[in-house]
Design a protein around this motif. Structure first.
Motif, short mmCIF file in Angstrom:
data_model
loop_
_atom_site.label_atom_id
_atom_site.label_comp_id
_atom_site.label_asym_id
_atom_site.label_seq_id
_atom_site.Cartn_x
_atom_site.Cartn_y
_atom_site.Cartn_z
N LEU A 317 20.11 -47.09 17.85
CA LEU A 317 19.31 -48.32 17.75
C LEU A 317 17.86 -48.03 18.13
N ARG A 318 17.65 -47.10 19.03
CA ARG A 318 16.30 -46.67 19.40
C ARG A 318 15.62 -46.00 18.20
N HIS A 319 16.39 -45.17 17.49
CA HIS A 319 15.85 -44.54 16.28
C HIS A 319 15.54 -45.58 15.21
N ALA A 320 16.41 -46.59 15.09
CA ALA A 320 16.19 -47.63 14.08
C ALA A 320 14.90 -48.39 14.38
N PHE A 321 14.64 -48.66 15.67
CA PHE A 321 13.40 -49.33 16.07
C PHE A 321 12.19 -48.48 15.68
N ALA A 322 12.25 -47.19 15.94
CA ALA A 322 11.13 -46.30 15.63
C ALA A 322 10.87 -46.24 14.12
N ILE A 323 11.94 -46.12 13.34
CA ILE A 323 11.80 -46.05 11.88
C ILE A 323 11.20 -47.35 11.35
N ALA A 324 11.67 -48.50 11.86
CA ALA A 324 11.13 -49.79 11.42
C ALA A 324 9.65 -49.91 11.78
N SER A 325 9.27 -49.43 12.95
CA SER A 325 7.88 -49.52 13.39
C SER A 325 6.97 -48.72 12.48
N LEU A 326 7.39 -47.52 12.12
CA LEU A 326 6.56 -46.68 11.25
C LEU A 326 6.59 -47.18 9.81
N THR A 327 7.68 -47.81 9.42
CA THR A 327 7.73 -48.41 8.08
C THR A 327 6.76 -49.58 7.99
N ASP A 328 6.71 -50.39 9.05
CA ASP A 328 5.81 -51.55 9.05
C ASP A 328 4.35 -51.14 9.22
N ASP A 329 4.12 -50.10 10.00
CA ASP A 329 2.74 -49.65 10.26
C ASP A 329 2.73 -48.13 10.41
N PRO A 330 2.49 -47.40 9.31
CA PRO A 330 2.51 -45.93 9.36
C PRO A 330 1.47 -45.33 10.30
N THR A 331 0.50 -46.12 10.75
CA THR A 331 -0.56 -45.59 11.62
C THR A 331 -0.24 -45.75 13.10
N CYS A 332 0.94 -46.25 13.44
CA CYS A 332 1.22 -46.61 14.84
C CYS A 332 1.83 -45.47 15.65
N ILE A 333 1.80 -44.24 15.15
CA ILE A 333 2.59 -43.18 15.78
C ILE A 333 2.21 -42.92 17.23
N TYR A 334 0.91 -43.00 17.57
CA TYR A 334 0.52 -42.74 18.96
C TYR A 334 0.92 -43.90 19.87
N ARG A 335 0.81 -45.13 19.37
CA ARG A 335 1.29 -46.27 20.15
C ARG A 335 2.79 -46.20 20.31
N LEU A 336 3.47 -45.76 19.24
CA LEU A 336 4.93 -45.63 19.29
C LEU A 336 5.33 -44.56 20.30
N MET A 337 4.59 -43.47 20.34
CA MET A 337 4.87 -42.40 21.29
C MET A 337 4.85 -42.94 22.72
N GLU A 338 3.81 -43.72 23.04
CA GLU A 338 3.69 -44.28 24.39
C GLU A 338 4.79 -45.31 24.66
N HIS A 339 5.10 -46.10 23.65
CA HIS A 339 6.13 -47.13 23.81
C HIS A 339 7.49 -46.49 24.08
N LEU A 340 7.82 -45.43 23.36
CA LEU A 340 9.12 -44.79 23.51
C LEU A 340 9.19 -43.90 24.75
N GLY A 341 8.05 -43.55 25.31
CA GLY A 341 8.05 -42.70 26.50
C GLY A 341 8.15 -41.22 26.18
N HIS A 342 7.72 -40.83 24.98
CA HIS A 342 7.70 -39.41 24.63
C HIS A 342 6.50 -38.74 25.31
N SER A 343 6.71 -37.52 25.79
CA SER A 343 5.62 -36.80 26.45
C SER A 343 4.70 -36.12 25.45
N SER A 344 5.15 -35.99 24.21
CA SER A 344 4.33 -35.35 23.17
C SER A 344 4.53 -36.09 21.85
#
Length: 386
Positions: A317-344
């Motif tokens: 479900l976490r992956h589904a959220f990430a895929i939906a976020s990038l589908t809705d806004d392909p430019t959100c990857i850095y915001r998505l990184m911070e939201h998901l708690g990825h270190s890189s």
């Protein structure tokens, strides 16, 4: 002068079919013993042990003691306790290893250490895959296995560590290689069906899909973690650690904020569910297998082919959220990184690679009427101005 002949590495060995056997003489009687392996290297090691035991008996000494899996686990746990006390190993990591050892002991209890080979490891990995376990979970299991066998090797009980030598890259791969998150319609169907079994887990499913939280984070979040605006939360519990400590972060709850009025006003938001993510995952997995079993029996009774229910983990479900976020806004990857708690951002980029490859059709299956995604930057800016 003729060169001396090199010793035959396979002396005393022969094969019956694909299995290696050892032939030797003890007390004037020829002994023929199956080594129970098709691997010639493992057969040579087993042969050497047999010949050493035979030599010891000829000299009036007893054979080498036989050490089993539980002996190695006991020795390892004693060392692990010392490491935890000294601060060399965190209590959380030690607990994760112990969870893996419980799973491993179900397979290896009573097994002689010298009989554990890479084939044993491969059989375990295949079984864990069939149970729909993630690559990271299987890797954790093998790490715990390797640590136990390392202690056994140090004590001289074994000569090699099959769990360390196992080719993880080929046989396990990465979770990213197996990424196949459910589409919105599949999550909605699951939500509706699970609600008839457990409303608490159904609410958790919607919460995880709307926030992209890890399961442990969702189970541990408390009402006190929700900001006064009711739109944001600071995650302090269940988050992953790094060398600098907890990866505490603040996230936008998105549509999950609409669920807050019907969740507890104090304490944990999901108090009826265990804090242990493994317990909740196991409970969900059992329900899913039982549900598929019922479908198979009903189909057999009706003389039709059974419907294969969608198979995905709560973590998906976490992956589904990430895929939906990038589908809705392909430019959100850095915001998505911070939201998901990825270190890189490299970790987050696995989702962009998925969308360029096997997931290219996801924009056609995305249904924003069912579930949300990472809030658009414009909405975030409006909230800040407000």
């Amino acid at each position: 002068m003729p060169k001396p002949k090199k010793p035959d590495p396979d002396h005393n060995l022969y094969r019956r079919g694909e299995t290696w056997w050892c032939r030797y003489v003890l007390a004037g009687i020829e002994q023929r013993v199956s080594l129970r392996t098709t691997d010639v290297k493992a057969a040579r090691r087993a042969r050497d042990r047999l010949l050493r035991d035979a030599a010891a008996q000829r000299e009036g000494r007893g054979p080498e003691p036989i050490h089993k899996w539980e002996d190695a686990v006991e020795a390892y746990l004693a060392i692990q306790e010392t490491l935890v006390r000294s601060g060399s190993l965190s209590a959380r990591t030690a607990a994760r290893y112990e969870t893996s050892l419980i799973q491993l002991s179900e397979t290896l209890e009573g097994t002689v250490l010298t009989e554990i080979t890479t084939a044993t490891v491969l059989d375990f990995v295949i079984a864990r895959r069939e149970d729909d376990l993630s690559s990271s979970t299987i890797r954790n299991d093998l790490t715990a296995w390797s640590r136990v066998l390392s202690v056994a090797a140090t004590l001289g009980w074994i000569e090699i560590n099959p769990a360390r030598n196992f080719d993880r890259k080929t046989y396990i791969g990465r979770d990213a290689d197996l990424l196949n998150p459910p589409v919105d319609a599949e999550v909605q169907a699951l939500f509706e069906e699970v609600a008839t079994w457990s409303e608490d887990i159904a609410d958790l499913i919607r919460w995880l899909r709307e926030t992209g939280m890890r399961l442990a984070e969702g189970l541990a979040i408390e009402r006190g973690d929700i900001h006064p605006d009711g739109r944001h939360a600071t995650l302090r519990r269940g988050v992953k650690r790094n060398s600098h400590g907890l990866k505490t972060r603040t996230i936008d709850l998105g549509r999950a904020a609409d669920m807050l009025p019907r969740l507890p006003l104090r304490g944990r938001l999901f108090p009826s569910l265990s804090l242990d993510s493994a317990v909740v995952s196991t409970r969900y997995g059992q329900w899913r297998r039982q549900r598929q079993g019922r479908e198979n029996r009903e189909a057999a009774a009706q003389g039709r082919a059974p419907v294969e229910l969608a198979r995905f983990r709560l973590h998906d479900l976490r992956h589904a959220f990430a895929i939906a976020s990038l589908t809705d806004d392909p430019t959100c990857i850095y915001r998505l990184m911070e939201h998901l708690g990825h270190s890189s951002v490299r970790t987050t980029e696995v989702y962009t690679r998925f969308l360029r490859g096997e997931g290219a059709q996801r924009r056609y299956t995305r249904d924003p009427n069912l579930f949300g995604s990472l809030p658009p930057l414009a909405d975030i800016m409006l909230q800040r101005r407000a």
